[in-house]
Design a protein around this motif. Structure first.
Motif, short mmCIF file in Angstrom:
data_model
loop_
_atom_site.label_atom_id
_atom_site.label_comp_id
_atom_site.label_asym_id
_atom_site.label_seq_id
_atom_site.Cartn_x
_atom_site.Cartn_y
_atom_site.Cartn_z
N TYR A 602 47.72 53.98 43.19
CA TYR A 602 48.63 52.96 42.68
C TYR A 602 48.02 52.24 41.48
CZ TYR A 602 51.06 53.67 47.12
OH TYR A 602 51.73 54.23 48.17
N ARG A 603 48.88 51.82 40.57
CA ARG A 603 48.45 51.12 39.34
C ARG A 603 48.62 49.61 39.53
NH1 ARG A 603 51.49 51.96 33.48
NH2 ARG A 603 49.97 50.88 32.14
N VAL A 604 47.55 48.94 39.89
CA VAL A 604 47.58 47.49 40.06
C VAL A 604 47.53 46.84 38.69
CG1 VAL A 604 46.42 45.48 41.05
CG2 VAL A 604 46.42 47.65 42.30
N VAL A 605 48.50 45.96 38.39
CA VAL A 605 48.53 45.32 37.08
C VAL A 605 48.15 43.84 37.13
CG1 VAL A 605 50.09 46.94 35.97
CG2 VAL A 605 51.04 45.03 37.29
N MET A 606 48.30 43.23 38.29
CA MET A 606 47.82 41.86 38.47
C MET A 606 47.87 41.53 39.96
SD MET A 606 50.90 39.42 37.01
CE MET A 606 52.59 39.53 37.62
N HIS A 607 47.20 40.44 40.33
CA HIS A 607 47.32 39.94 41.69
C HIS A 607 47.28 38.43 41.65
CE1 HIS A 607 42.84 39.76 41.57
NE2 HIS A 607 42.94 40.97 41.03
N ILE A 608 48.05 37.82 42.53
CA ILE A 608 48.25 36.38 42.52
C ILE A 608 47.96 35.86 43.91
CG2 ILE A 608 49.98 34.57 42.21
CD1 ILE A 608 51.26 36.96 40.31
N HIS A 609 46.87 35.07 44.02
CA HIS A 609 46.41 34.59 45.33
C HIS A 609 46.13 35.79 46.23
CE1 HIS A 609 47.11 30.63 43.84
NE2 HIS A 609 48.40 30.83 43.71
#
Length: 654
Positions: A602-609
C-alpha cells in the motif's frame, strides 16, 4: 572513508518557511551555493560552487558509495536538495543528527541543541548566519543603490561571502561535535528505518484538488467582501475589522465589551437581550475572524510537482512521545466536517458558485472550513483508504496496567464509554438505551482522566460544553478512579520508580517499563531513560530531585516548556510519565503498522494521529487494511487492537 558529514547552503526564490523544503528545491532557480563536508575526522572543507569550484571526485564517489554513511543536521533537506542537483543518493545511506537529538530528548535547531548539549563556544553554530542566509539565499528587493538587481551574488559583497563560507564550515563542525556526543546513546536501527520511510513518504507527497483550492480561495474572498459591505451598512463603520471602531459602536448600542476576542464575542451572542442588528454584526465578525481557510493558502503555497504537497509531517516532532508533528498545512489539526452532502458542497465550490453555497449552506466561511479535509485526494483513477486505531490510548493504558475489565470490553467489541459509565455508576448503560444519558460522562472520563487529571482535565476535554454541571465533576473523577484502581496505582508506581531511580542510580522495572540512569562522563551528559516494550527509550535530560509545587520530592529535568517553547527546567510526576509512556507505545504500534501496510504493497501518503491515509488502487480494500491494524504486536502480547475506517474519493472525518 566511513562517514561523511555534510552541510549545504542553497538559493531559491521560493519561501522555504511557507512552502516547505520540497517545493523550495523544486523551484526552477534552485541551486546549491556551498557544499561543506568532513570526511571521517579530517578538517572540514568548503566547496564554493557559486564561485565555480567543483566537488572533488573522491567526495562525489563517497556520496554514491553505500559503504559511506552520510550525516547532516536535518538530513532530509541535504538529501533531497542534492538529489535535485544531480548528486543522487538513496536515503538508506543517510542518518540525521537532528532526529537523533530529538530521540535523546534535546531541542530541534542546530543552535538550540548545541547550547543544550553543552558544546564549547568554538564548536557552536555562528550567530551571523541568519543575516547571511537572508542576503545570499533569497531574492532581494531591487533598489537604486543595488542597481535594480533581484539577487545578491558573491561578487556583490565579497567580505560577506567569506563570512558565509566560514558559517557553512562551522555548521559541519557543530553537527559533527553533536553527532559524537549523541553516538554514545544510539538510536535503534528500527527508528532509523522508520525515519527513512517517513522521508520517502514526505518526498512522495499527497495529491490535492487544485480546482477545489482555487474555488475555496475565490469564494472566501467574495464572502469577506460581501460581509464587510453588510457590516458597513448596518453599523456605519469605515472598517468593521477595527476593534476600537467596533467596541465604540457596540457601546453606542448599549453593549459593553472589554475586547472582541473569540470567547468574548461568543459570550455576547449567547445573550438573549442582544439587539438584532448587534447580533448580525457580531456574527459577521465571527465569520470574518475565522482563520481555517488559511489552510487553503498554505496548500496553494506548498503545491509542487504532480499537484502534490510534500513535507507535511515531521518525524519525532512531538516532544517526549516521539510522535509525528504536522508541518505546512498542519494536517494534524484540520477542522471537522459535519455536512451530510459533502459531494454537492465540493462541486459547488469547485464551480466557484458562491450563490449556490450561500443559498444551500448559509455560512460560506464555515462550509469552506469543513471542506478543507476534502482537498486531499487520491491519484488519478484511485481512491483513499483511511483506517485508524480505535481508542488506542484507552487500550494501551489498560493493557499496561492490566485493567482487565477494560480489556475485556475491547476484546468483546463492546462500547468502552458505556462500559466505563456502567463501571462508574454501578448500573447498566446502553447507547440510546437504558441509562444512555450516563454514556457522555463515561466518554469524557475515559478521554480525560487516564493521566491523573482532575476536574480541570474534564473541563479541558469539554465536559461543560457537553452539558455536565461543574459541581458534578469531582464525583466523576472519584468514580472513574474507583472504577480503574490498577490504572490509578500505576501513576504512583511510575512516580516511585522514577524518583528512586534518580535518587539511587539503580534500575527499576514496573509494568514491563524499565527506568534507568545513563551517563556519558566524557561529555557530561546524564539522562533518566525509560525503556518501552518496543526497545525504544524516552530520554529525560539532566534529571535531579527537588520539591515540586506541592512540597513533594519530584523528578525535575531539562526539557522544552510547552508554553514558552524554551529549553528550561521542568518537572514530571506519575500521571505525566504514564501519559508519555502510553502515547509512546501507541506511537510505536502505529510505526509497526505503517511498516506492515507498506510491506503489503500500500502507498501511505500521510498519517494523522492514529490514522493512516493510503493512496489506493481500485483493487485494494479497506477490510484488508483493517485486518493489518488488528494483527498482534510482537512486543505487546495481549494488547487488543482494532482498525476502523472508510474508502472515499477524498479525505474527510467519517
Amino acid at each position: 572513508m566511513k562517514h561523511l558529514s555534510i552541510d549545504i547552503e542553497t538559493y531559491s526564490s521560493v519561501d522555504i518557511g511557507k512552502a516547505g523544503a520540497y517545493r523550495y528545491a523544486q523551484s526552477e532557480d534552485f541551486e546549491v551555493l556551498l557544499f561543506a563536508y568532513k570526511a571521517d575526522e579530517t578538517p572540514t572543507e568548503v566547496v564554493d560552487l557559486a564561485s565555480g569550484e567543483v566537488i572533488p571526485d573522491e567526495i562525489v564517489n563517497a556520496l554514491r558509495d553505500p559503504a559511506v554513511t552520510k550525516h547532516a543536521y536535518n538530513a532530509a533537506f541535504e538529501w533531497y536538495c542534492l538529489n535535485r542537483a544531480g548528486l543522487e543518493t538513496p536515503i538508506e545511506q543517510w542518518e540525521c543528527t537532528m532526529v537523533h537529538g530529538l530521540y535523546c530528548g534535546y531541542p530541534a535547531g542546530l543552535e538550540a541543541i548545541g547550547k543544550a548539549i553543552g558544546l564549547p563556544e568554538d564548536k557552536q553554530k555562528l550567530a551571523t548566519g541568519k543575516a547571511l542566509i537572508r542576503y545570499f539565499c533569497s531574492p532581494c528587493k531591487p533598489t537604486k543603490s543595488n542597481g535594480g538587481r533581484v539577487r545578491n551574488l558573491p561578487v556583490h559583497a565579497p567580505e560577506k561571502w567569506k563570512l558565509f563560507v566560514d558559517y557553512n564550515r562551522q555548521d559541519v563542525e557543530t553537527e559533527y561535535a553533536i553527532q559524537q556526543r549523541l553516538n554514545r546513546f544510539p538510536m535503534p536501527e528500527s527508528e532509523w528505518e522508520a525515519w527513512r520511510e517517513d522521508i520517502r513518504m514526505n518526498a512522495d507527497g499527497v495529491r490535492v484538488d487544485t480546482q477545489l483550492i482555487e474555488g475555496a480561495l475565490m469564494l472566501d474572498s467574495e464572502s469577506k467582501s460581501r460581509l464587510l459591505c453588510t457590516a458597513r451598512e448596518i453599523a456605519g463603520l469605515d472598517n468593521p475589522n477595527s476593534s476600537p471602531q467596533m467596541l465604540s459602536w457596540l457601546k453606542s448600542q448599549g453593549v459593553e465589551a472589554d475586547d472582541l476576542q473569540k470567547a468574548t464575542v461568543a459570550k455576547l451572542l449567547d445573550r438573549e437581550d442582544l439587539p438584532e442588528q448587534v447580533r448580525q454584526v457580531l456574527r459577521i465578525r465571527q465569520q470574518l475572524s475565522r482563520t481555517s481557510v488559511k489552510k487553503y493558502v498554505a496548500m496553494q503555497t506548498a503545491l509542487g510537482e504532480g499537484d502534490r504537497i510534500r513535507g507535511l509531517l515531521q518525524f519525532y516532532g512531538a516532544g517526549r512521545s516521539g510522535r509525528w508533528a504536522g508541518r505546512l498545512v498542519q494536517c494534524q489539526n484540520l477542522p471537522r466536517n459535519y455536512i451530510s452532502t459533502l459531494d454537492s458542497a465540493r462541486e459547488l465550490v469547485r464551480a466557484k458558485n458562491y450563490d449556490g453555497v450561500k443559498m444551500i449552506y448559509g455560512d460560506v466561511s464555515d462550509t469552506l472550513s469543513q471542506l478543507i479535509r476534502t482537498a486531499f485526494v487520491p491519484s488519478e483513477g484511485g481512491k483513499l483508504i483511511v483506517s485508524d486505531f480505535s481508542a488506542i490510548e484507552a487500550r494501551v493504558i489498560a493493557w499496561l496496567a492490566k485493567e482487565d475489565w477494560v480489556l475485556d470490553v475491547f476484546r468483546s467489541g463492546g462500547d468502552i464509554y458505556c462500559a466505563t459509565a456502567s463501571q462508574m455508576f454501578g448500573v447498566p448503560v446502553e447507547k440510546h438505551g437504558v441509562n444512555g444519558e450516563l454514556r457522555q460522562k463515561g466518554k469524557v472520563a475515559t478521554l480525560a482522566l487516564g493521566y491523573q487529571g482532575g476536574a480541570n482535565a474534564l473541563i479541558a476535554m469539554g465536559a461543560l460544553n457537553m452539558g455536565i454541571p461543574e459541581e458534578e465533576l469531582p464525583d466523576i473523577v472519584a468514580k472513574w478512579r474507583n472504577a480503574n484502581p490498577r490504572i490509578r496505582q500505576m501513576w504512583y508506581d511510575f512516580e516511585s520508580a522514577a524518583v528512586e531511580t534518580v535518587r539511587t542510580g539503580e534500575t527499576h522495572q514496573v509494568y514491563g517499563i524499565t527506568f534507568r540512569t545513563e551517563a556519558d562522563l566524557l561529555y557530561g551528559q546524564f539522562f533518566l531513560t525509560v525503556e518501552l516494550p518496543s526497545g525504544r527509550k524516552l530520554f529525560y535530560c539532566k534529571p535531579y530531585l527537588k520539591e515540586n509545587q506541592f512540597g513533594k520530592s519530584a523528578v525535575h529535568h531539562m526539557g522544552i516548556n510547552q508554553n514558552t517553547r524554551k529549553w528550561e527546567e521542568t518537572s514530571t510526576y506519575g500521571g505525566k510519565l504514564v501519559e508519555n509512556v502510553v502515547q509512546a507505545i501507541a506511537r510505536d504500534c502505529l510505526e509497526v503498522t505503517l511498516e506492515r501496510v507498506r510491506v503489503a504493497g500500500y502507498r501511505v501518503v500521510m498519517h494523522i494521529h492514529d490514522e493512516i491515509v493510503i493512496d489506493a488502487r481500485a483493487d485494494q480494500y479497506l477490510k484488508d487494511v483493517n485486518a493489518i491494524f488488528a494483527e498482534p504486536i510482537p512486543w505487546a502480547p495481549g494488547l487488543p487492537l482494532n482498525g476502523d475506517g472508510f474508502e472515499s474519493p477524498y479525505y474527510k472525518k467519517d
